[in-house]
Write an enzyme that holds these catalytic residues in place. Structure first.
Site, short mmCIF file in Angstrom:
data_model
loop_
_atom_site.label_atom_id
_atom_site.label_comp_id
_atom_site.label_asym_id
_atom_site.label_seq_id
_atom_site.Cartn_x
_atom_site.Cartn_y
_atom_site.Cartn_z
N HIS A 175 -153.11 -49.26 -34.39
CA HIS A 175 -154.40 -48.60 -34.58
C HIS A 175 -154.22 -47.43 -35.55
O HIS A 175 -153.34 -46.60 -35.35
CB HIS A 175 -154.93 -48.05 -33.25
CG HIS A 175 -155.41 -49.11 -32.31
ND1 HIS A 175 -155.13 -49.09 -30.96
CD2 HIS A 175 -156.18 -50.21 -32.53
CE1 HIS A 175 -155.70 -50.14 -30.38
NE2 HIS A 175 -156.34 -50.83 -31.31
N PHE A 200 -150.31 -44.46 -32.46
CA PHE A 200 -149.10 -44.79 -31.70
C PHE A 200 -149.29 -45.98 -30.76
O PHE A 200 -148.86 -45.95 -29.61
CB PHE A 200 -148.60 -43.57 -30.90
CG PHE A 200 -148.74 -42.26 -31.63
CD1 PHE A 200 -148.22 -42.10 -32.91
CD2 PHE A 200 -149.40 -41.19 -31.06
CE1 PHE A 200 -148.35 -40.90 -33.60
CE2 PHE A 200 -149.54 -39.98 -31.73
CZ PHE A 200 -149.01 -39.84 -33.00
N HIS A 201 -149.89 -47.05 -31.27
CA HIS A 201 -150.10 -48.25 -30.45
C HIS A 201 -149.50 -49.49 -31.13
O HIS A 201 -150.18 -50.50 -31.27
CB HIS A 201 -151.59 -48.48 -30.21
CG HIS A 201 -152.27 -47.38 -29.47
ND1 HIS A 201 -153.64 -47.16 -29.53
CD2 HIS A 201 -151.79 -46.42 -28.64
CE1 HIS A 201 -153.96 -46.13 -28.78
NE2 HIS A 201 -152.86 -45.66 -28.23
N PRO A 202 -148.23 -49.46 -31.55
CA PRO A 202 -147.66 -50.63 -32.21
C PRO A 202 -147.46 -51.79 -31.23
O PRO A 202 -147.02 -51.59 -30.10
CB PRO A 202 -146.31 -50.12 -32.73
CG PRO A 202 -145.95 -49.01 -31.80
CD PRO A 202 -147.25 -48.36 -31.43
#
Length: 546
Positions: free
Chosen positions: A290, A463-465
Site C-alpha cells: 500500500h 508498511f504492508h508488503p
C-alpha cells in the site's frame, strides 16, 4: 544437534501466534527464532510512542528498494518490526481485516477454503472485542480489540468534515460494510498496546516446551533431498526439526530465505551458485504494498500533537499515563480514517489515515508547525514488484524492487484521493480550524499533471508488503504454497505470513497475518483440513450449490 518438533522462523504478528498455539501441546518441542530483541522497551507498550520507536530506528529494520523513476528516482523504503511481536509491536495498532470480497476473490481464484465465510469464524475465535459482540465480532479470544481512550479534536473534526462531503459515518470497519469514516478500533487493552506477543506469547513463553531465541538470524533451511530437516543459523550452527519448519519472517525476508535455501526460480538460484531443491518461479514475485500520500494543513491555533513530546508537556503526559493510564499517550495517533470508493467500482478502493500533526518521511522533514495530515492510500494495487537475491551470502540484503506505480491505475487512485482529501480539509468542520493548506501547494489540484508529480514525489509505503510466496491452486505455475500453506515440491516446510496472500487485502495487514497463523496451526495439527475436502469450494461454487 538439538532437535525440535517445530521451528518457527520470525516472532512477528504470525510467529507469536503460531508458536503459542503449537506449544499448547506439552508433548511437542517448539523453537521460535527472532532476529530482533525482546519487546520490553516502554515506548513499545505505550500506544502513542510508536512514532518514537520509528524515529529512533529502534527495533526496526529498513528495507531499501531500488530507486524508481515512478517515484521521481526515490527508493521505496519499507520499515518492518525487528523485535518480538514484529509489526504488531511497532505499528499504529489499527484492527482492520479487509473486505469480504478480498477473501472471496482468493477463493474464486482457486484458493478453496479461503473465502470470507471460511476466515470470519477464525477472526471471531481470536478476537476479544471490548465493545462489539455480533455476527462479525468475538469476545472470548486472546486478541484484545478496543477504541483508544483518547480522541483528539482534529480526529473528530476530520470525521465531521468527511461527512460534510457526502461520506457516511461507519462505527465498524469490520462489520457488514467497510465504507465510511469513523474512529478505528485498535489492538489495545487498558491503555496499552496489545501486540501478538502480549496476546499470545506472554503466557506461552513460560512453557518448558517452548524455547525462544532472540537476536538470532537464520541463514537457510536445511534439506535431505526434498525433506526439510532443520535450519542453519548465520554463525553456522544447525538445529534439527523432526516435524516442520514454518517461515514467518515477512514478505521480504521469507522469499530471501527460501531462495537461499534452494527454493525459487532455478536460473536465478543457479546464477548465484545455489543448488536447486524446488524450482518455483513465483518465489519473490508478486510483491504488493500500500502506498500513501498526504494532504496537510496548518492549524490556526496550537492544538495538534506538535511539541507535546517535549519538555514540561511531555512530563505532564507521562505522569498522567503512569498514574491513571489515560490521556494523550493512550492515543494510537492514527485515531480516525475511513474507506471510500473513488473509482465508482462499487467497492472502497482508498483508505484514509488521519494524524493530528504534520508528518514527514525519510527523505523530508515534517513541517515544524501545528497541523493535520490526511493520508490517502490505495487499497488493491495493480502494480507488482519483486524480491530477489543479491548474492548467495546470507548476510546480504535482498535485491528489492517495489514496482511502485508500474501500473498507472494506482497513481490515478491516489490523485483522486488527494483531491478528496483537499475537499475534506476545506469542509466546514475542518476549514474553521485551518489557517492554510501546506501540502500540496494551493492551486495544484487544478493541474492534473502537477498533482501526479506531487504524488510521485511524496508517495510512501504504509508498511504492508505481501504476496512474495503466494498461495495458489495446483495449476498456477507461480504459486509457492498450496491452500494449506505447504511449500510446493518439498516436505515439512510451510509459510505462514503476509507472503502467502495472492492479492493484498483492502486494509491493514496485522490482523490478517494473525488469522493466517491461526489457520496454519489448525492445518498442522489436523484440526482443519482443506485438501481433498468436498466442502472446500470457491465462493461462486458455494453460491451455485445454494
Amino acid at each position: 544437534m538439538e532437535t525440535f518438533d517445530y521451528i518457527v522462523v520470525g516472532a512477528g504478528s504470525s510467529g507469536c501466534v503460531l508458536a503459542s498455539r503449537l506449544s499448547q501441546d506439552a508433548s511437542v518441542k517448539v523453537l521460535l527464532i527472532e532476529s530482533g530483541r525482546a519487546d520490553n522497551h516502554p515506548f513499545i507498550k505505550m500506544p502513542a510512542t510508536f512514532f518514537k520507536v520509528i524515529e529512533k530506528g529502534r527495533d526496526i529494520v529498513a528495507y531499501v528498494g531500488e530507486p524508481s523513476p515512478n517515484l521521481n528516482n526515490r527508493p521505496s523504503v519499507v520499515l518492518q518490526g525487528q523485535v518480538i511481536g514484529g509489526g504488531s509491536s511497532v505499528n499504529a495498532m489499527l484492527y482492520v481485516r479487509g473486505q469480504a470480497k478480498d477473501y472471496d476473490d482468493w477463493a474464486d481464484n482457486g484458493n478453496l477454503g479461503w473465502s470470507y465465510a471460511d476466515v470470519l469464524p477464525v477472526y471471531r475465535d481470536m478476537e476479544n472485542n471490548m465493545e462489539l459482540a455480533d455476527d462479525f465480532h468475538g469476545t472470548q479470544g486472546n486478541l484484545h480489540v478496543s477504541e483508544t481512550g483518547f480522541h483528539h479534536p482534529l480526529s473528530r473534526a476530520f470525521i465531521r468534515a468527511a461527512q460534510q462531503t457526502g461520506i457516511p459515518h461507519n462505527p465498524d470497519f469490520n462489520g457488514a460494510s467497510q465504507q465510511g469514516v469513523g474512529f478505528y478500533q485498535t489492538t489495545t487493552h487498558n491503555g496499552r498496546r496489545w501486540s501478538s506477543a502480549e496476546g499470545f506469547l506472554r503466557e506461552a513463553e513460560k512453557r518448558p516446551n517452548l524455547k525462544i531465541m532472540t537476536e538470532t538470524r537464520v541463514a537457510r533451511v536445511l534439506f535431505e533431498g526434498t525433506r526439510t530437516t532443520g535450519v542453519e543459523l548465520e554463525g553456522g550452527h544447525k538445529i534439527a526439526a523432526s516435524g516442520e519448519v514454518i517461515l514467518c519472517a515477512g514478505a521480504i525476508e521469507t522469499p530471501r530465505l527460501l531462495q537461499l535455501s534452494g527454493i525459487g526460480e532455478s536460473a536465478h538460484l543457479q546464477s548465484h551458485g545455489i543448488s536447486v531443491v524446488s524450482d518455483l518461479p513465483g518465489v519473490g514475485e508478486n510483491y504488493q504494498d500500500h502506498l500513501e500520500t498526504s494532504v496537510q494543513g496548518i492549524t490556526k491555533h496550537p492544538i495538534s500533537f506538535f511539541c507535546e513530546d517535549k519538555g514540561l508537556r511531555a512530563a505532564k503526559h507521562m505522569a498522567q499515563y503512569l498514574m491513571f493510564r489515560s490521556g494523550m499517550l493512550t492515543s494510537n495517533a492514527v485515531e480516525s480514517g475511513g474507506f471510500i470508493d473513488v473509482s465508482n467500482s462499487g467497492r472502497a478502493d482508498l483508505q484514509f489515515h488521519v494524524l493530528p500533526f504534520m508528518v514527514g518521511w525519510v527523505d523530508r522533514e515534517p513541517i515544524q508547525q501545528h497541523g493535520i495530515a490526511i493520508g490517502s492510500c490505495f487499497l488493491r494495487p495493480k502494480s507488482r514488484g519483486s524480491v530477489k537475491l543479491r548474492s548467495a551470502n546470507c548476510k546480504d540484503s535482498a535485491l528489492f524492487d517495489a514496482g511502485s506505480f508500474s501500473d498507472s491505475q494506482d497513481l490515478d487512485i491516489l490523485v483522486r484521493g488527494v483531491k478528496k482529501s483537499i475537499e475534506i480539509l476545506e469542509a466546514p468542520s475542518l476549514a474553521c480550524l485551518i489557517k492554510q493548506r501546506a501540502l500540496p501547494a494551493p492551486g495544484i489540484e487544478n493541474d492534473d499533471e502537477a498533482l501526479r508529480d506531487y504524488v510521485r514525489q511524496t508517495a510512501k509505503t504504509v508498511f504492508h508488503p505481501v504476496g512474495t510466496a503466494k498461495m495458489g491452486p495446483d495449476d498456477d505455475p507461480m504459486s509457492v504454497v498450496d491452500i494449506e500453506l505447504r511449500v510446493r515440491g518439498v516436505q515439512g516446510l510451510r509459510v505462514a505470513d503476509a507472503s502467502i496472500m495472492p492479492q493484498l487485502i483492502s486494509g491493514n495487514t496485522n490482523a490478517p497475518c494473525m488469522m493466517i497463523a491461526e489457520r496454519t496451526y489448525r492445518f498442522i495439527t489436523g484440526k482443519e483440513s482443506l485438501i481433498c475436502n468436498p466442502a472446500s469450494r470457491s465462493n461462486s461454487e458455494k453460491m451455485a450449490v445454494a
